[in-house]
Design an enzyme around this catalytic site. Structure first.
Site, PDB file in Angstrom:
ATOM      1  CE1 TYR A  91      -4.063   1.990   0.828  1.00 64.62           C
ATOM      2  CE2 TYR A  91      -2.438   3.097   2.654  1.00 64.62           C
ATOM      3  CZ  TYR A  91      -4.230   3.247   0.769  1.00 64.62           C
ATOM      4  OH  TYR A  91      -4.841   4.266   1.870  1.00 64.62           O
ATOM      5  CB  VAL A  98      -7.586   2.343  15.398  1.00 62.81           C
ATOM      6  CG1 VAL A  98      -7.758   3.893  15.514  1.00 62.81           C
ATOM      7  CG2 VAL A  98      -8.002   2.048  17.219  1.00 62.81           C
ATOM      8  CG  PHE A 106     -11.234   0.570  19.677  1.00 62.39           C
ATOM      9  CD1 PHE A 106     -10.430  -0.007  20.084  1.00 62.39           C
ATOM     10  CD2 PHE A 106      -9.797   1.550  20.536  1.00 62.39           C
ATOM     11  CE1 PHE A 106      -9.122  -0.218  19.595  1.00 62.39           C
ATOM     12  CE2 PHE A 106      -8.595   1.071  20.443  1.00 62.39           C
ATOM     13  CZ  PHE A 106      -7.684   0.610  20.136  1.00 62.39           C
TER      14      PHE A 106
HETATM   15  N1  UDP Z   1      -5.591  -0.139  16.454  1.00 60.83           N
HETATM   16  C1  UDP Z   1      -5.250  -0.754  17.609  1.00 60.83           C
HETATM   17  N2  UDP Z   1      -6.606  -1.994  18.123  1.00 60.83           N
HETATM   18  C2  UDP Z   1      -6.940  -2.465  17.650  1.00 60.83           C
HETATM   19  C3  UDP Z   1      -6.944  -1.138  15.556  1.00 60.83           C
HETATM   20  C4  UDP Z   1      -6.083  -1.111  15.385  1.00 60.83           C
HETATM   21  O1  UDP Z   1      -4.773  -0.815  18.778  1.00 60.83           O
HETATM   22  O2  UDP Z   1      -8.185  -2.942  17.257  1.00 60.83           O
HETATM   23  C5  UDP Z   1      -3.911   0.360  16.342  1.00 60.83           C
HETATM   24  C6  UDP Z   1      -3.155   0.132  15.214  1.00 60.83           C
HETATM   25  O3  UDP Z   1      -1.714  -0.415  15.808  1.00 60.83           O
HETATM   26  C7  UDP Z   1      -2.245   1.606  14.519  1.00 60.83           C
HETATM   27  C8  UDP Z   1      -3.416   2.579  14.652  1.00 60.83           C
HETATM   28  O4  UDP Z   1      -4.542   1.656  16.054  1.00 60.83           O
HETATM   29  O5  UDP Z   1      -1.597   2.518  15.827  1.00 60.83           O
HETATM   30  C9  UDP Z   1      -4.109   3.095  13.737  1.00 60.83           C
HETATM   31  O6  UDP Z   1      -4.406   1.754  13.097  1.00 60.83           O
HETATM   32  P1  UDP Z   1      -5.925   1.918  11.716  1.00 60.83           P
HETATM   33  O7  UDP Z   1      -6.022   0.679  11.008  1.00 60.83           O
HETATM   34  O8  UDP Z   1      -7.166   1.932  11.911  1.00 60.83           O
HETATM   35  O9  UDP Z   1      -4.634   3.332  10.350  1.00 60.83           O
HETATM   36  P2  UDP Z   1      -3.223   3.116  10.605  1.00 60.83           P
HETATM   37  O10 UDP Z   1      -2.394   1.839  10.977  1.00 60.83           O
HETATM   38  O11 UDP Z   1      -3.232   2.955   8.864  1.00 60.83           O
HETATM   39  O12 UDP Z   1      -3.518   4.446  10.660  1.00 60.83           O
END
Ligand code: UDP
Length: 310
Positions: free
Chosen positions: A145, A187, A191
């Site tokens: 990506y 995330v 949540f």
């Molecule tokens: N994250 C988390 N728990 C979850 C999903 C994601 O702690 O159930 C964390 C993930 O490791 C990252 C942040 O939240 O540090 C944002 O993740 P997301 O997948 O939403 O987007 P991206 O990493 O692409 O910014």
């Protein structure tokens, strides 16, 4: 009448963009999507509109439609989606992007690329401005990506310099709101759904990593303003309210009065430690001003997810 292609129009951001642009009756919207990660449900309320047409097609196969504008949002975008489909992700970013650029060149259309904050990787500059070249692993779980979107920007840049195509590049930071997929692993959706089901809230790492979350309505306003400007270099779009992931978990538990317990799991490889856009350029050039506070957008998003369980 302005004819507009929205590639990836059945996805989360794409469907909101379709909805917004269909409302202006002098637009005709071609929504192109192969439904790999998008969903017809997201556009079911638009199908009957006279100025909207859905075309079930991959952008990697040839398209010949005479249009004035093209928004390219076609690409798996959440980490679990693009990691499940790494080759499709790279193909969309390279072959699909080139196809749409060829179309823009043929019909003299303006074309906007949905790029991403992921081009900055795990950034060593904070907040990230457009001049920062990023810190990206080219051989990791996120690289299909991150590098795909980076090369898409490069292809855009070269169609501008070599063929004079009128380009726009939006670097989209984390965006949330209704129509995020329930199981896309991001995330905010994770949540909320965990809270609804009284399941454990899974923080990856210690939750000190940060993100900045933009409500979908503000993102759509930014994309349309950028398209309608004459700015041909990359521009950050997002919201610069920055929160730790632990903060986000606590806000969601509190807002939903949830009994869920917060638990900590391993941090995925190459997960960026912090992320926040420098929005100076967007403010100056397109008068971009995201207005929706996270607390407000979150309430709407929670209502949406609750409605899916009714
Ligand atoms: N994250 C988390 N728990 C979850 C999903 C994601 O702690 O159930 C964390 C993930 O490791 C990252 C942040 O939240 O540090 C944002 O993740 P997301 O997948 O939403 O987007 P991206 O990493 O692409 O910014």
């Amino acid at each position: 009448m302005k004819k507009i292609i929205i590639a990836g129009g059945a996805g989360f951001i794409g469907s909101h963009l379709c909805e917004f642009l269909v409302e202006e009756k002098n637009n005709f919207i071609y929504c192109i999507d192969n439904l790999l990660t998008g969903s017809e449900k997201n556009i079911s309320h638009l199908i009957e509109k006279k100025n909207f047409e859905f075309i079930n097609q991959d952008i990697c196969s040839k398209i010949n439609l005479e249009v004035d504008q093209i928004y390219n949002l076609a690409c798996p975008a959440s980490p679990i989606q693009y990691q499940n489909h790494p080759i499709e992700t790279i193909n969309a970013c390279i072959d699909g992007t080139r196809n749409l650029l060829d179309l823009a060149r043929k019909y003299n259309a303006t074309i906007l690329q949905a790029s991403t904050s992921e081009v900055y990787g795990d950034p060593l500059e904070h907040p990230q401005s457009e001049s920062y070249h990023g810190n990206v692993n080219l051989n990791g779980p996120r690289s299909c990506y991150d590098e795909g979107k980076r090369v898409a920007e490069t292809i855009f840049y070269n169609y501008k310099t070599q063929f004079n195509v009128d380009i726009r590049i939006a670097r989209i930071f984390n965006t949330y709101g209704p129509r995020m997929q329930i199981n896309d692993g991001r995330v905010v959706s994770n949540f909320i759904n965990q809270s609804i089901n009284n399941a454990d809230i899974t923080i990856y790492g210690d939750g000190s990593q940060t993100r900045s979350f933009c409500y979908i309505i503000d993102m759509i306003a930014g994309l349309v303003k950028l398209m309608d400007s004459d700015y041909q270099n990359p521009m950050n779009l997002g919201n610069d309210e920055e929160y730790s992931i632990l903060d986000i978990a606590n806000q969601i538990v509190k807002n939903m009065n949830s009994d869920s317990k917060i638990i900590f799991e391993d941090l995925p490889e190459n997960d960026p430690l912090k992320r926040k856009p420098n929005l100076s350029l967007a403010k100056e050039i397109i008068n971009y001003n995201p207005k929706i506070l996270f607390s407000i957008g979150l309430t709407d998003t929670i209502l949406y997810f609750k409605s899916l369980y009714e």
